[in-house]
Scaffold this motif. Structure first.
Motif, short mmCIF file in Angstrom:
data_model
loop_
_atom_site.label_atom_id
_atom_site.label_comp_id
_atom_site.label_asym_id
_atom_site.label_seq_id
_atom_site.Cartn_x
_atom_site.Cartn_y
_atom_site.Cartn_z
N ASN A 1 28.60 11.66 -2.68
CA ASN A 1 28.74 11.33 -1.26
C ASN A 1 30.08 11.75 -0.69
OD1 ASN A 1 26.36 10.33 -0.36
ND2 ASN A 1 26.94 8.19 -0.36
N GLY A 2 30.03 12.37 0.47
CA GLY A 2 31.25 12.76 1.15
C GLY A 2 31.86 14.04 0.63
N GLY A 3 31.27 14.62 -0.44
CA GLY A 3 31.82 15.86 -0.96
C GLY A 3 30.79 16.95 -1.05
N GLY A 4 29.65 16.64 -1.68
CA GLY A 4 28.61 17.63 -1.85
C GLY A 4 27.27 17.14 -1.33
N ARG A 5 26.20 17.74 -1.84
CA ARG A 5 24.86 17.42 -1.35
C ARG A 5 23.88 17.43 -2.53
NH1 ARG A 5 24.30 20.86 3.13
NH2 ARG A 5 23.99 22.62 1.73
N ILE A 6 22.91 16.51 -2.47
CA ILE A 6 21.86 16.46 -3.47
C ILE A 6 20.53 16.72 -2.78
CG2 ILE A 6 20.70 15.09 -5.24
CD1 ILE A 6 23.19 13.36 -5.42
N SER A 7 19.79 17.71 -3.27
CA SER A 7 18.43 17.96 -2.78
C SER A 7 17.46 17.56 -3.88
CB SER A 7 18.24 19.44 -2.42
OG SER A 7 19.17 19.84 -1.44
N ARG A 8 16.26 17.12 -3.46
CA ARG A 8 15.31 16.56 -4.41
C ARG A 8 13.95 17.23 -4.30
NH1 ARG A 8 18.82 13.11 -2.07
NH2 ARG A 8 19.71 11.42 -3.30
N GLU A 9 13.31 17.39 -5.43
CA GLU A 9 11.94 17.90 -5.48
C GLU A 9 11.13 16.96 -6.37
OE1 GLU A 9 10.36 20.49 -4.15
OE2 GLU A 9 12.03 21.51 -3.16
N TYR A 10 10.07 16.38 -5.80
CA TYR A 10 9.19 15.54 -6.61
C TYR A 10 7.84 15.49 -5.94
CZ TYR A 10 11.84 12.53 -3.41
OH TYR A 10 12.52 12.03 -2.32
N GLY A 11 6.81 15.18 -6.71
CA GLY A 11 5.47 15.13 -6.14
C GLY A 11 4.48 14.69 -7.19
N LEU A 12 3.31 14.30 -6.73
CA LEU A 12 2.27 13.79 -7.60
C LEU A 12 1.88 14.84 -8.63
CD1 LEU A 12 0.50 11.26 -7.94
CD2 LEU A 12 -1.23 12.40 -6.57
N GLY B 1 2.64 9.09 8.45
CA GLY B 1 3.49 10.27 8.52
C GLY B 1 4.44 10.43 7.36
N LEU B 2 4.28 9.60 6.31
CA LEU B 2 5.21 9.65 5.19
C LEU B 2 4.87 10.75 4.18
CD1 LEU B 2 5.66 5.85 4.43
CD2 LEU B 2 7.30 7.39 5.48
N ILE B 3 3.60 11.11 4.09
CA ILE B 3 3.20 12.14 3.13
C ILE B 3 2.27 13.15 3.80
CG2 ILE B 3 3.36 10.57 1.16
CD1 ILE B 3 0.25 10.48 1.15
N THR B 4 2.14 14.28 3.16
CA THR B 4 1.08 15.23 3.48
C THR B 4 0.22 15.36 2.24
OG1 THR B 4 2.46 17.11 2.78
CG2 THR B 4 2.49 16.52 5.12
N THR B 5 -1.03 15.71 2.41
CA THR B 5 -1.94 15.78 1.28
C THR B 5 -2.44 17.20 0.99
OG1 THR B 5 -3.83 15.26 2.71
CG2 THR B 5 -2.73 13.42 1.62
N ARG B 6 -2.11 18.15 1.85
CA ARG B 6 -2.53 19.52 1.63
C ARG B 6 -1.34 20.45 1.73
NH1 ARG B 6 -6.60 17.06 4.44
NH2 ARG B 6 -8.69 17.22 3.56
N PRO B 7 -1.20 21.39 0.80
CA PRO B 7 -2.12 21.72 -0.30
C PRO B 7 -2.01 20.77 -1.47
CG PRO B 7 -0.23 23.16 -0.37
CD PRO B 7 -0.08 22.34 0.88
N SER B 8 -0.96 19.91 -1.51
CA SER B 8 -0.81 18.91 -2.55
C SER B 8 -0.15 17.69 -1.95
CB SER B 8 0.02 19.46 -3.72
OG SER B 8 1.32 19.80 -3.29
N ARG C 1 0.83 -1.21 0.00
CA ARG C 1 0.00 0.00 0.00
C ARG C 1 0.87 1.26 0.00
NH1 ARG C 1 -4.10 -0.41 4.78
NH2 ARG C 1 -5.26 1.07 3.51
N VAL C 2 1.98 1.20 0.72
CA VAL C 2 2.91 2.33 0.73
C VAL C 2 3.60 2.44 -0.63
CG1 VAL C 2 4.97 3.28 1.82
CG2 VAL C 2 3.25 2.14 3.22
N HIS C 3 3.97 1.29 -1.17
CA HIS C 3 4.65 1.25 -2.46
C HIS C 3 3.84 1.97 -3.54
CE1 HIS C 3 5.94 -0.38 -6.32
NE2 HIS C 3 7.06 -0.79 -5.75
N ARG C 4 2.53 1.70 -3.58
CA ARG C 4 1.70 2.28 -4.62
C ARG C 4 1.71 3.81 -4.58
NH1 ARG C 4 -1.53 -2.45 -3.62
NH2 ARG C 4 -2.77 -1.43 -2.00
N VAL C 5 1.71 4.36 -3.37
CA VAL C 5 1.67 5.81 -3.23
C VAL C 5 3.05 6.42 -3.48
CG1 VAL C 5 1.20 7.72 -1.64
CG2 VAL C 5 -0.27 5.70 -1.63
N ILE C 6 4.07 5.90 -2.82
CA ILE C 6 5.40 6.51 -2.89
C ILE C 6 5.99 6.35 -4.29
CG2 ILE C 6 7.74 6.47 -1.97
CD1 ILE C 6 5.69 7.65 -0.07
N SER C 7 5.77 5.21 -4.94
CA SER C 7 6.33 5.03 -6.28
C SER C 7 5.74 6.03 -7.26
CB SER C 7 6.09 3.59 -6.78
OG SER C 7 4.71 3.33 -6.93
#
Length: 534
Positions: free
Chosen positions: A429-440, A339-346, A307-313
């Motif tokens: 890894n160990g040098g810089g940083r990766i930030s991510r943006e994704y959503g439905l 607590g893995l997702i929020t639904t508002r505002p998206s 059930r988690v897989h379907r949403v997060i994937s």
């Protein structure tokens, strides 16, 4: 003893920085429900303060003198699984021990153990609660914790025995019962082999309300940390607090864990005359993520549930058409309850740390097994990161390994995006940083790479910022590129990146790698954007 940030077990006010649990809930409403003889549910994600809140409620109810209230954790009955002959007695043992402990009612315990063998497990809970209510000179209130840890016939029997005694309250059954757990009772799904699914709602249809404990607010998050300043005199740089909010969105364990990390695990910060800087905070954040602490490990373990897989994937792949129909309302609500997702505002992953931890964990094995790649290969003489060289290497790696590796991921739907993140994480890894943006519904994944230009200052000196947007090709390539360039440009401007890249994955069967792998330069409003095919 000095107080500290709590990361394990119920809050002890004398030992821990804390917020009053009764202010985190609608205490007035709960008192009204109890006075109205209601049975209801209080639920919240793990490690958000449920147990501390229930204990505070019990203390307040007993102190007011109107009720006899007991709190019981019945998680131990989980070991019986669906065997109610073992599970119900285990739950009753915990309830009776709590009545004896908190209300000093040894007589209830004596009666229970004298009659335990005489009562069938299908009536044991009802009989025990009836006896307690009958002998109490005050209306009884029962707070049951970890109810949703029970499964099968054990959970069905517990709910139905509570329902059976409901009409006899308050003279011969508790005036109010609160069921507490991660999930709402409607999502208690009980099934034995060969049997139909029975939901908690059908087994416990007397529920009056479902109350959900939320995270800390932004103001509460700041107030909790400032208790450390009040207790020790040690100051925090004000620049920390906006980052703390975005990283945690008030998730109580994360807020406390970062507080403990920055004020204690950082040995230099144990000098309470030393200002805790934004650099200290950023280092603490990275240590916490790399630690794979228990809370984060439990979070990633949930990703294996279907059930988690379907949403997060669907979130990770950014789809809103082909995969949206796989997400039921119940599944989405369940993942929100965890607590893995929020639904508002998206619909999106709850906070910035979860956004980083989830793909890292999903690709952890891949990161450790990517062969023949060294960070030093992609560093220019001026210590900047050579992104064109890195992306060329990824194209070749993807060509050689994508079929095998993407199929190996649990989250195959987001396989190309995850494989690229694994490859980048292996190098960064160990040098810089990766930030991510994704959503439905975004239909893309946006990555921001931050790389230190000065090795001595590291991440806390001048930074090279690079945007990479990932897309899955559907329909015409020219149209996709045209529409995507505006998105890449907007994201580049938003984060102040020095350069931008668009990577388009072609997953159509029968298309040769010669046609999939390509590279060209494009421009949008005078800004160069490199476009890559994979």
């Amino acid at each position: 003893m000095k107080r500290f940030f709590n990361t394990a077990g119920p809050t002890i006010p004398a030992d821990h920085y804390h917020l009053d649990p009764l202010y985190r809930i609608d205490w007035e409403e709960i008192q009204h429900l109890i006075a109205s003889k209601r049975y209801f549910v209080l639920h919240a994600p793990r490690q958000t303060g449920k147990t501390s809140t229930l204990l505070a409620m019990m203390k307040a109810l007993n102190t007011c003198g109107d009720y006899a209230c007991a709190y019981a954790n019945i998680e131990g009955a989980q070991a019986a699984r669906g065997d109610e002959t073992q599970g119900i007695p285990a739950a009753c043992d915990a309830i009776v021990a709590s009545i004896s402990r908190y209300l000093n009612r040894q007589d209830i315990s004596d009666w229970y153990y004298q009659h335990k063998q005489e009562l069938n497990s299908q009536h044991l809970l009802t009989g025990t609660l009836e006896h307690w209510a009958k002998l109490s000179n005050k209306p009884t209130v029962l707070l049951l914790d970890e109810v949703d840890a029970l499964v099968g016939d054990t959970l069905i029997s517990l709910l139905r025995q509570i329902r059976a005694g409901y009409a006899q309250r308050p003279e011969f059954f508790p005036q109010a019962i609160i069921l507490c757990g991660v999930r709402d009772v409607r999502d208690y799904r009980m099934q034995q082999p060969g049997q139909e699914v029975i939901t908690g709602g059908s087994a416990f249809n007397i529920k009056a309300e479902s109350l959900r404990m939320g995270n800390f607010t932004q103001e509460e998050t700041r107030d909790l940390w400032l208790q450390h300043t009040q207790a020790t005199g040690q100051m925090f740089d004000d620049a920390i607090f906006p980052e703390l909010w975005e990283d945690t969105r008030g998730q109580p364990w994360l807020v406390n864990a970062l507080g403990y990390e920055v004020t204690w695990k950082n040995r230099e910060a144990r000098d309470r005359t030393r200002l805790i800087s934004l650099v200290d905070y950023q280092q603490a954040r990275e240590r916490l993520i790399y630690s794979r602490a228990t809370h984060l490990d439990q979070l990633t373990d949930k990703l294996k549930e279907p059930r988690v897989h379907r949403v997060i994937s669907t979130l990770l792949s950014g789809e809103d058409e082909e995969n949206l129909n796989l997400i039921s309302v119940d599944d989405q609500q369940y993942v929100e309850d965890l607590g893995l997702i929020t639904t508002r505002p998206s619909v999106k992953i709850s906070n910035r740390i979860y956004q980083e931890v989830i793909p890292r964990e999903l690709t952890w094995v891949a990161q450790t097994r990517i062969p023949n790649q060294e960070q030093s290969w992609y560093i220019n003489d001026d210590h900047s990161l050579n992104l064109p060289k890195l992306l060329e290497a990824f194209q070749q790696f993807f060509r050689e390994h994508s079929d095998t590796w993407c199929e190996g991921f649990d989250y195959k739907e987001a396989g190309p995006q995850l494989l690229m993140q694994a490859f980048l994480q292996r190098i960064i890894n160990g040098g810089g940083r990766i930030s991510r943006e994704y959503g439905l519904g975004r239909k893309r994944t946006d990555l921001l790479i931050e790389w230190p230009r000065d090795p001595e200052q590291g991440m806390y000196g001048p930074l090279q910022r690079v945007v990479i947007e990932l897309k899955i090709q559907r329909g015409g390539l020219d149209t996709l590129i045209k529409n995507s360039l505006a998105q890449v440009y907007d994201y580049q401007q938003q984060v102040g990146a020095d350069e931008a890249h668009l990577v388009i994955f072609n997953r159509k069967k029968g298309v040769s790698w010669k046609k999939k792998i390509w590279h060209k330069q494009a421009a949008y409003q005078g800004h160069k954007i490199a476009v890559w095919g994979a």
